[in-house]
Design a protein around this motif. Structure first.
Motif, PDB file in Angstrom:
ATOM      1  N   ASP A   1       0.824  -1.203   0.000  1.00 13.73           N
ATOM      2  CA  ASP A   1       0.000   0.000   0.000  1.00 13.73           C
ATOM      3  C   ASP A   1       0.862   1.258   0.000  1.00 13.73           C
ATOM      4  OD1 ASP A   1      -2.032   1.835   0.252  1.00 13.73           O
ATOM      5  OD2 ASP A   1      -2.819   1.040   2.140  1.00 13.73           O
ATOM      6  N   ALA A   2       0.572   2.173  -0.936  1.00 14.49           N
ATOM      7  CA  ALA A   2       1.319   3.429  -1.028  1.00 14.49           C
ATOM      8  C   ALA A   2       0.706   4.557  -0.208  1.00 14.49           C
ATOM      9  CB  ALA A   2       1.411   3.867  -2.493  1.00 14.49           C
ATOM     10  N   LYS A   3      -0.481   4.355   0.343  1.00 15.13           N
ATOM     11  CA  LYS A   3      -1.146   5.466   1.036  1.00 15.13           C
ATOM     12  C   LYS A   3      -0.318   6.046   2.183  1.00 15.13           C
ATOM     13  CE  LYS A   3      -5.252   3.560   1.705  1.00 15.13           C
ATOM     14  NZ  LYS A   3      -5.172   2.351   0.820  1.00 15.13           N
ATOM     15  N   PRO A   4       0.353   5.224   3.007  1.00 17.34           N
ATOM     16  CA  PRO A   4       1.172   5.823   4.070  1.00 17.34           C
ATOM     17  C   PRO A   4       2.293   6.713   3.546  1.00 17.34           C
ATOM     18  CG  PRO A   4       0.764   3.511   4.535  1.00 17.34           C
ATOM     19  CD  PRO A   4       0.305   3.755   3.122  1.00 17.34           C
ATOM     20  N   ALA A   5       2.676   6.511   2.275  1.00 14.29           N
ATOM     21  CA  ALA A   5       3.723   7.326   1.659  1.00 14.29           C
ATOM     22  C   ALA A   5       3.152   8.516   0.898  1.00 14.29           C
ATOM     23  CB  ALA A   5       4.559   6.469   0.708  1.00 14.29           C
ATOM     24  N   GLY A   6       1.804   8.652   0.875  1.00 16.21           N
ATOM     25  CA  GLY A   6       1.191   9.824   0.265  1.00 16.21           C
ATOM     26  C   GLY A   6       0.608   9.624  -1.110  1.00 16.21           C
ATOM     27  N   ASN A   7       0.574   8.381  -1.601  1.00 19.61           N
ATOM     28  CA  ASN A   7      -0.029   8.099  -2.901  1.00 19.61           C
ATOM     29  C   ASN A   7      -1.194   7.135  -2.738  1.00 19.61           C
ATOM     30  OD1 ASN A   7       3.172   8.442  -3.831  1.00 19.61           O
ATOM     31  ND2 ASN A   7       1.687   9.386  -5.188  1.00 19.61           N
ATOM     32  N   ILE A   8      -2.059   7.084  -3.761  1.00 13.81           N
ATOM     33  CA  ILE A   8      -3.206   6.185  -3.725  1.00 13.81           C
ATOM     34  C   ILE A   8      -3.002   5.114  -4.784  1.00 13.81           C
ATOM     35  CG2 ILE A   8      -5.708   5.980  -3.891  1.00 13.81           C
ATOM     36  CD1 ILE A   8      -5.901   8.936  -3.176  1.00 13.81           C
ATOM     37  N   GLY A   9      -2.574   3.953  -4.337  1.00 15.55           N
ATOM     38  CA  GLY A   9      -2.316   2.860  -5.249  1.00 15.55           C
ATOM     39  C   GLY A   9      -1.535   1.770  -4.545  1.00 15.55           C
ATOM     40  N   PHE A  10      -1.193   0.724  -5.294  1.00 16.60           N
ATOM     41  CA  PHE A  10      -0.525  -0.439  -4.734  1.00 16.60           C
ATOM     42  C   PHE A  10       0.506  -0.987  -5.704  1.00 16.60           C
ATOM     43  CE2 PHE A  10      -4.870  -0.366  -3.152  1.00 16.60           C
ATOM     44  CZ  PHE A  10      -4.717  -0.559  -1.784  1.00 16.60           C
TER      45      PHE A  10
ATOM     46  N   VAL B   1       6.609 -18.279 -11.709  1.00 13.30           N
ATOM     47  CA  VAL B   1       6.599 -16.912 -12.236  1.00 13.30           C
ATOM     48  C   VAL B   1       6.195 -15.920 -11.146  1.00 13.30           C
ATOM     49  CG1 VAL B   1       5.523 -15.355 -13.906  1.00 13.30           C
ATOM     50  CG2 VAL B   1       6.051 -17.712 -14.554  1.00 13.30           C
ATOM     51  N   VAL B   2       6.842 -14.765 -11.162  1.00 13.30           N
ATOM     52  CA  VAL B   2       6.465 -13.640 -10.300  1.00 13.30           C
ATOM     53  C   VAL B   2       6.086 -12.472 -11.203  1.00 13.30           C
ATOM     54  CG1 VAL B   2       7.226 -11.997  -8.537  1.00 13.30           C
ATOM     55  CG2 VAL B   2       8.016 -14.376  -8.451  1.00 13.30           C
ATOM     56  N   VAL B   3       4.931 -11.861 -10.942  1.00  9.40           N
ATOM     57  CA  VAL B   3       4.500 -10.655 -11.640  1.00  9.40           C
ATOM     58  C   VAL B   3       4.382  -9.537 -10.604  1.00  9.40           C
ATOM     59  CG1 VAL B   3       2.665  -9.518 -12.958  1.00  9.40           C
ATOM     60  CG2 VAL B   3       3.244 -11.910 -13.424  1.00  9.40           C
ATOM     61  N   VAL B   4       5.038  -8.420 -10.863  1.00  7.88           N
ATOM     62  CA  VAL B   4       4.939  -7.240 -10.006  1.00  7.88           C
ATOM     63  C   VAL B   4       4.208  -6.171 -10.794  1.00  7.88           C
ATOM     64  CG1 VAL B   4       6.194  -5.497  -8.687  1.00  7.88           C
ATOM     65  CG2 VAL B   4       7.079  -7.843  -8.817  1.00  7.88           C
ATOM     66  N   HIS B   5       3.058  -5.733 -10.302  1.00 10.74           N
ATOM     67  CA  HIS B   5       2.156  -4.847 -11.032  1.00 10.74           C
ATOM     68  C   HIS B   5       1.975  -3.524 -10.299  1.00 10.74           C
ATOM     69  CE1 HIS B   5      -1.970  -3.243 -11.654  1.00 10.74           C
ATOM     70  NE2 HIS B   5      -1.664  -3.433 -12.922  1.00 10.74           N
TER      71      HIS B   5
END
Length: 220
Positions: A109-118, A190-194
């Protein structure tokens, strides 16, 4: 949008114009695998954009995937300051944690860093699987317009990888929005990072954290 993968076809912005803009923000490390023709100036613009992001960078705030991590993964990588990982379990009843051949196992989660997304981490398949094919199947459930999908060879830390940039087009969006992901194969599959984001502005704001994750991938 937490923990939900949406699918379908949407409308709004002129897709072609938006796609040209999204190419400007992609990494310039690899040469494209030539799925789509691109303007002659695109590579230069992409390189300049990538260099700017690299210069700004993202400060390391921790790691995910190793011993003691909230998410058990085949690999580990660095997290930007403030990003918070959480392990997820497959939910076959709703099918929201499977896409193509992979299953969603970790959401950062990016919200604690100030962005809205993952940043979302997906795993599946077997050792020896083609990451390009896995990524194509992953994207096929979101990107309905194949003219707005671009693949390229790249590196994910010590692994050979494939990266994709595309427009998410589904009925729940006001307009198509940028998405990107990279995939690579480990001895465990396989690993996918999105990387998605609430909108294109949020997506762009989270790219340094995405690039930090990509360049720092290593065996767990």
């Amino acid at each position: 949008m937490r923990g939900v993968v949406v699918r379908g076809v949407g409308a709004g912005l002129a897709p072609a114009a938006l796609f040209i803009g999204m190419l400007t923000g992609c990494s310039s490390d690899p040469e494209p695998e030539a799925d789509r023709g691109k303007p002659a100036g695109g590579a230069k613009s992409a390189g300049e954009a990538a260099a700017t992001r690299e210069a700004k960078g993202a400060a390391k705030g921790g790691t995910v995937g190793g011993a003691g991590s909230p998410c058990a993964l085949p690999v580990s990588f660095d997290l930007a300051v403030g990003w918070k990982p959480q392990a997820l379990k497959d939910d076959p009843e709703f099918g929201l944690t499977r896409q193509g051949p992979v299953t969603l196992v970790c959401e950062i989660d990016a919200k604690p860093a100030g962005n809205i997304g993952f940043l979302r981490i997906w795993t599946g398949g077997r050792s020896g699987d083609d990451p390009r094919k896995a990524l194509e199947a992953f994207v096929a459930e979101e990107a309905k317009d194949r003219d707005e999908v671009a693949y390229a060879g790249t590196k994910a830390g010590e692994y050979a990888a494939t990266e994709v940039i595309y427009l998410n087009t589904n009925e729940f969006l006001d307009a198509p929005k940028k998405e990107r992901a990279f995939a690579f194969t480990t001895p465990k599959g396989v690993v996918v990072v999105h990387l998605g984001g609430l909108d294109n502005e949020e997506h762009e704001g989270m790219l340094p954290a995405y690039e930090l994750a990509k360049k720092s991938v290593r065996g767990a």
